[in-house]
Design a protein around this motif. Sequence first.
Motif, PDB file in Angstrom:
ATOM      1  N   THR A   1       0.838  -1.202   0.000  1.00  0.00           N
ATOM      2  CA  THR A   1       0.000   0.000   0.000  1.00  0.00           C
ATOM      3  C   THR A   1       0.867   1.243   0.000  1.00  0.00           C
TER       4      THR A   1
ATOM      5  N   GLU B   1      -5.970   6.601   1.164  1.00  0.00           N
ATOM      6  CA  GLU B   1      -6.250   5.340   1.840  1.00  0.00           C
ATOM      7  C   GLU B   1      -7.531   5.499   2.638  1.00  0.00           C
TER       8      GLU B   1
ATOM      9  N   ALA C   1      -6.153   1.213  -0.278  1.00  0.00           N
ATOM     10  CA  ALA C   1      -5.693   2.344  -1.083  1.00  0.00           C
ATOM     11  C   ALA C   1      -6.675   2.591  -2.221  1.00  0.00           C
TER      12      ALA C   1
END
Length: 99
Positions: A65, A91, A96
């Motif tokens: 991420t 996020e 994400a």
Amino acid sequence: MPHRSPGVSLQTFRAPGGVRVGPYELVRPLGSGATSVVYEAVDPSGRRVALKLFHLVPDAERNHTARFLREAQAAQTVRHPNIVEIFDFGESDGAAFLV
């Protein structure tokens, strides 16, 4: 610049209305793949956008991420008529997203 939203679940989202990812309201799913789902969404100004929401990852894979968010930040600076523009990224509840 991360956005937070309550309770977005890729597995349970079925219908439009009221589900938000950051400031974006999800309208309907457009497609899905191994790593993400793309939704039609509406931004706060009413503009329709495509929002790519990546599947939730376990804490052990959080580096994926972080890497995605770094790449999105770099890609956001690219301007070319043949490359789709990135409006936003962040996020939401551990997943994400890219707009």
